[in-house]
Design a protein around this motif. Structure first.
Motif, PDB file in Angstrom:
ATOM      1  N   ALA A   1      21.967  65.391  22.052  1.00 32.22           N
ATOM      2  CA  ALA A   1      22.828  64.407  22.721  1.00 32.22           C
ATOM      3  C   ALA A   1      22.536  64.287  24.217  1.00 32.22           C
ATOM      4  O   ALA A   1      23.076  63.411  24.889  1.00 32.22           O
ATOM      5  CB  ALA A   1      24.297  64.802  22.519  1.00 32.22           C
ATOM      6  N   ASN A   2      21.682  65.147  24.730  1.00 31.57           N
ATOM      7  CA  ASN A   2      21.413  65.197  26.165  1.00 31.57           C
ATOM      8  C   ASN A   2      20.471  64.056  26.558  1.00 31.57           C
ATOM      9  O   ASN A   2      19.472  63.807  25.883  1.00 31.57           O
ATOM     10  CB  ASN A   2      20.785  66.555  26.510  1.00 31.57           C
ATOM     11  CG  ASN A   2      20.808  66.874  27.981  1.00 31.57           C
ATOM     12  OD1 ASN A   2      20.480  66.034  28.806  1.00 31.57           O
ATOM     13  ND2 ASN A   2      21.182  68.097  28.300  1.00 31.57           N
ATOM     14  N   ASP A   3      20.785  63.377  27.662  1.00 31.21           N
ATOM     15  CA  ASP A   3      19.923  62.278  28.109  1.00 31.21           C
ATOM     16  C   ASP A   3      18.989  62.701  29.250  1.00 31.21           C
ATOM     17  O   ASP A   3      18.488  61.869  29.989  1.00 31.21           O
ATOM     18  CB  ASP A   3      20.753  61.049  28.498  1.00 31.21           C
ATOM     19  CG  ASP A   3      21.655  61.294  29.694  1.00 31.21           C
ATOM     20  OD1 ASP A   3      21.703  62.438  30.207  1.00 31.21           O
ATOM     21  OD2 ASP A   3      22.322  60.337  30.132  1.00 31.21           O
TER      22      ASP A   3
ATOM     23  N   ARG B   1      23.963  71.710  19.797  1.00 32.65           N
ATOM     24  CA  ARG B   1      24.709  70.448  19.850  1.00 32.65           C
ATOM     25  C   ARG B   1      24.316  69.623  21.079  1.00 32.65           C
ATOM     26  O   ARG B   1      24.284  68.403  21.034  1.00 32.65           O
ATOM     27  CB  ARG B   1      26.210  70.711  19.869  1.00 32.65           C
ATOM     28  CG  ARG B   1      26.761  71.219  18.560  1.00 32.65           C
ATOM     29  CD  ARG B   1      28.293  71.242  18.545  1.00 32.65           C
ATOM     30  NE  ARG B   1      28.915  71.880  19.692  1.00 32.65           N
ATOM     31  CZ  ARG B   1      29.159  73.196  19.820  1.00 32.65           C
ATOM     32  NH1 ARG B   1      28.806  74.017  18.835  1.00 32.65           N
ATOM     33  NH2 ARG B   1      29.739  73.680  20.891  1.00 32.65           N
ATOM     34  N   CYS B   2      24.024  70.299  22.176  1.00 29.81           N
ATOM     35  CA  CYS B   2      23.731  69.619  23.442  1.00 29.81           C
ATOM     36  C   CYS B   2      22.396  68.880  23.419  1.00 29.81           C
ATOM     37  O   CYS B   2      22.325  67.711  23.795  1.00 29.81           O
ATOM     38  CB  CYS B   2      23.723  70.626  24.592  1.00 29.81           C
ATOM     39  SG  CYS B   2      23.060  69.969  26.147  1.00 29.81           S
TER      40      CYS B   2
ATOM     41  N   ARG C   1      26.096  75.987  21.011  1.00 28.13           N
ATOM     42  CA  ARG C   1      26.371  74.909  21.973  1.00 28.13           C
ATOM     43  C   ARG C   1      25.066  74.205  22.360  1.00 28.13           C
ATOM     44  O   ARG C   1      25.015  72.982  22.459  1.00 28.13           O
ATOM     45  CB  ARG C   1      27.089  75.465  23.209  1.00 28.13           C
ATOM     46  CG  ARG C   1      27.271  74.475  24.331  1.00 28.13           C
ATOM     47  CD  ARG C   1      28.211  73.328  23.942  1.00 28.13           C
ATOM     48  NE  ARG C   1      28.289  72.367  25.021  1.00 28.13           N
ATOM     49  CZ  ARG C   1      27.821  71.122  24.945  1.00 28.13           C
ATOM     50  NH1 ARG C   1      27.267  70.667  23.839  1.00 28.13           N
ATOM     51  NH2 ARG C   1      27.920  70.318  25.975  1.00 28.13           N
TER      52      ARG C   1
ATOM     53  N   ASP D   1      23.901  69.857  31.054  1.00 30.42           N
ATOM     54  CA  ASP D   1      24.127  69.613  29.631  1.00 30.42           C
ATOM     55  C   ASP D   1      24.435  68.150  29.334  1.00 30.42           C
ATOM     56  O   ASP D   1      24.366  67.294  30.225  1.00 30.42           O
ATOM     57  CB  ASP D   1      25.205  70.537  29.084  1.00 30.42           C
ATOM     58  CG  ASP D   1      26.601  70.258  29.615  1.00 30.42           C
ATOM     59  OD1 ASP D   1      26.843  69.175  30.224  1.00 30.42           O
ATOM     60  OD2 ASP D   1      27.481  71.111  29.424  1.00 30.42           O
ATOM     61  N   ASP D   2      24.789  67.880  28.100  1.00 31.39           N
ATOM     62  CA  ASP D   2      25.053  66.511  27.654  1.00 31.39           C
ATOM     63  C   ASP D   2      26.328  65.914  28.246  1.00 31.39           C
ATOM     64  O   ASP D   2      26.568  64.728  28.107  1.00 31.39           O
ATOM     65  CB  ASP D   2      25.079  66.439  26.126  1.00 31.39           C
ATOM     66  CG  ASP D   2      26.127  67.340  25.507  1.00 31.39           C
ATOM     67  OD1 ASP D   2      26.470  68.397  26.091  1.00 31.39           O
ATOM     68  OD2 ASP D   2      26.602  66.997  24.405  1.00 31.39           O
ATOM     69  N   THR D   3      27.128  66.725  28.941  1.00 35.01           N
ATOM     70  CA  THR D   3      28.322  66.200  29.629  1.00 35.01           C
ATOM     71  C   THR D   3      28.057  65.979  31.113  1.00 35.01           C
ATOM     72  O   THR D   3      28.954  65.565  31.843  1.00 35.01           O
ATOM     73  CB  THR D   3      29.526  67.156  29.472  1.00 35.01           C
ATOM     74  OG1 THR D   3      29.272  68.357  30.219  1.00 35.01           O
ATOM     75  CG2 THR D   3      29.799  67.473  28.008  1.00 35.01           C
ATOM     76  N   GLY D   4      26.834  66.287  31.560  1.00 37.11           N
ATOM     77  CA  GLY D   4      26.490  66.105  32.964  1.00 37.11           C
ATOM     78  C   GLY D   4      26.836  67.289  33.844  1.00 37.11           C
ATOM     79  O   GLY D   4      26.791  67.191  35.066  1.00 37.11           O
ATOM     80  N   ARG D   5      27.140  68.417  33.235  1.00 40.33           N
ATOM     81  CA  ARG D   5      27.510  69.621  33.997  1.00 40.33           C
ATOM     82  C   ARG D   5      26.458  70.716  33.814  1.00 40.33           C
ATOM     83  O   ARG D   5      25.811  70.804  32.771  1.00 40.33           O
ATOM     84  CB  ARG D   5      28.858  70.139  33.500  1.00 40.33           C
ATOM     85  CG  ARG D   5      29.988  69.203  33.795  1.00 40.33           C
ATOM     86  CD  ARG D   5      31.321  69.893  33.490  1.00 40.33           C
ATOM     87  NE  ARG D   5      32.409  68.992  33.839  1.00 40.33           N
ATOM     88  CZ  ARG D   5      33.155  68.369  32.949  1.00 40.33           C
ATOM     89  NH1 ARG D   5      32.950  68.539  31.660  1.00 40.33           N
ATOM     90  NH2 ARG D   5      34.126  67.575  33.352  1.00 40.33           N
TER      91      ARG D   5
ATOM     92  N   CYS E   1      25.186  74.009  32.666  1.00 38.84           N
ATOM     93  CA  CYS E   1      25.655  74.739  31.480  1.00 38.84           C
ATOM     94  C   CYS E   1      25.626  76.249  31.621  1.00 38.84           C
ATOM     95  O   CYS E   1      26.380  76.942  30.942  1.00 38.84           O
ATOM     96  CB  CYS E   1      24.848  74.319  30.256  1.00 38.84           C
ATOM     97  SG  CYS E   1      23.140  74.914  30.264  1.00 38.84           S
TER      98      CYS E   1
END
Length: 185
Positions: free
Chosen positions: A144-146, A140-141, A137, A124-128, A130
């Motif tokens: 923002a996901n790279d 939102r991801c 969710r 996901d967008d936090t690097g974890r 998902c």
């Protein structure tokens, strides 16, 4: 040119999926089948159509690539090894569905989670990892996901993404999974 016996869609990034594809193509060629491969050419953001025993035809866009494949006729079998890095996988899925309606058999090799999410590793967008959270969710991801190639996609609507992929997988003549986890997802 006449239609190939086998048309393979795949990425060209290397790794296990490409190694698997190379082995399959070699086997089909040994059986005397005409095999074509359609891949994105990432450095030029164009597409290549390669006859397994011939040269490469480079095309400027996905539309041009699919147009060239249309001109060849309906292949006997379409193999989706991966659509990761294609700039419009939905358009390819629509093309495949049209050819399936014309009699092509369809095989999908489930190497990753791409049918479930355009961020095919489910990071996901936090690097974890998902693990496929709620649709809210995901909504939102994704923006923002790279993850690579997300910026190329014309549509990040996850319900639509899954519906399109689900229809293709449900209609496929064969879906081959390499792990129980990917099959469950």
């Amino acid at each position: 040119r006449h239609a190939p016996d086998v048309l393979v869609f795949d990425h060209s990034m290397g790794g296990g999926a490409n190694h698997f594809r190379a082995e399959r193509v070699a086997r089909w060629r040994a059986e005397g089948k005409v095999v074509w491969l359609a891949t994105p050419h990432l450095p030029t953001q164009s597409y290549d159509v390669t006859r397994a025993d011939d040269d490469v035809s480079r095309h400027e866009s996905l539309a041009a690539c699919l147009g060239a494949l249309d001109a060849a006729g309906t292949p006997a079998r379409i193999v989706v090894n991966s659509l990761v890095s294609f700039d419009d996988p939905g358009r390819v899925l629509d093309w495949i569905e049209t050819r399936r309606g014309e009699g092509a058999k369809v095989t999908y090799y489930l190497h990753d989670y791409h049918p479930a999410c355009p961020a095919w590793t489910l990071v996901d967008d936090t690097g974890r990892y998902c693990g496929l959270p709620s649709p809210e969710r995901c909504a939102r991801c994704l923006p923002a996901n790279d993850a690579p190639f997300l910026g190329l996609l014309p549509d990040l609507d996850l319900p639509r993404w899954r519906q399109r992929w689900g229809a293709v997988l449900a209609a496929a003549d064969e879906v081959v999974a390499f792990s129980h986890t990917s099959l469950d997802v």
